[in-house]
Design an enzyme around this catalytic site. Structure first.
Site: not given
Length: 293
Positions: A88-89
């Site tokens: 998720c980055g």
């Protein structure tokens, strides 16, 4: 220049990766809708609860109740809420960086710091610091209010036993699908809000005077633990929605990156094929010239 077979295999592999990232984007998008709706339904409740607590605590003094006792701060506990899963980055990394920055700030002031983590990613990162007191993993996928109550009871017991003099919470707040920012808030001790603070927010002039039965102190004694539960549960809801939004954005970026790689590799494949055809033609022409000679 790489061979045709190697480039073809790379293109095939990147296409499969793009299919996976696209599927993950769609899954995150579907989960986000439910998580965002749940979070947005809870926000008004959390806001009204906080408003009621402000009104009740307005006439109380620090230390009237154990959870409102303000001491000299020598030991600080930081509750860090992250997700259990990655991909998720920089969402989890930003929360962890905020917690670490807060730890360094407190230690520079001569205070001892400990961590309580909710979520596997925070546990994995902060375990290395040697300051992790307790962790709660594998609950962010399907957490309920009783999970928040368990966490609240743990940090409350530590505060009442003198293991901490102050408790902060660090989590990722959902602003939009594109923006999720780390937030830091006070948890313990719960501080009463004065009229001056109410006036600063522009709400004191509109609020009326209420009469409570039983005594506000008795109500506060019951509501303070519930207020902590609500704050922690609200933070978990924010992180849950933020995680899916961040993963959706990360997977969309990954899919676009795969498409760019496929374009570049296709160009490389065409160049390699053209070079191979040119080489074969030159061999044929060279052979024909040799036969004529």
């Amino acid at each position: 220049m790489p061979g045709l077979k190697d480039v073809k295999e790379k293109i095939k592999g990147v296409k499969k990766t793009a299919q996976i990232t696209k599927a993950m984007n769609m899954v995150a998008s579907a989960k986000l809708r439910g998580a965002q709706e749940k979070m947005e339904r809870f926000r008004p409740y959390a806001g009204k609860f906080a408003e009621t607590m402000r009104d009740l605590s307005g006439g109380m003094e620090n230390g009237d109740l154990p959870l409102m006792e303000v001491r000299e701060v020598k030991k600080v506990e930081i509750l860090v809420v992250t997700s259990d899963r990655g991909l998720c980055g920089s969402f989890n990394a930003n929360i962890i960086k905020t917690a670490e920055r807060l730890r360094k700030q407190y230690e520079a002031e001569g205070k001892a710091v400990s961590f309580v983590t909710v979520g596997k990613k925070g546990t994995q990162a902060l375990k290395k610091s040697g300051k992790l007191r307790v962790h709660f993993n594998d609950i962010m996928g399907s957490f309920q209010m009783f999970n928040a109550r368990e966490i609240s009871q743990n940090i409350t017991e530590a505060f009442l036993n003198g293991e901490s003099d102050q408790v902060d919470i660090v989590y990722g707040r959902f602003h939009s699908v594109a923006v999720q920012k780390p937030e830091r808030e006070d948890l313990l001790p719960i501080k009463p809000v004065t009229d001056g603070e109410g006036t600063a927010s522009g709400k004191a002039e509109m609020s009326g005077s209420y009469t409570y039965e039983p005594d506000p102190g008795e109500i506060m004694e019951v509501l303070l633990p519930l207020f902590l539960n609500v704050q922690i549960y609200h933070a978990m809801l924010e992180v849950g929605a933020s995680e899916h939004a961040a993963r959706m954005t990360a997977m969309d970026n990954a899919t676009n990156a795969c498409k760019d790689m496929i374009t570049q590799l296709t160009r490389l494949y065409n160049k390699a094929r053209q070079a191979a055809v040119t080489s074969e033609l030159m061999d044929i022409v060279g052979g024909a010239e040799a036969l004529k000679g």
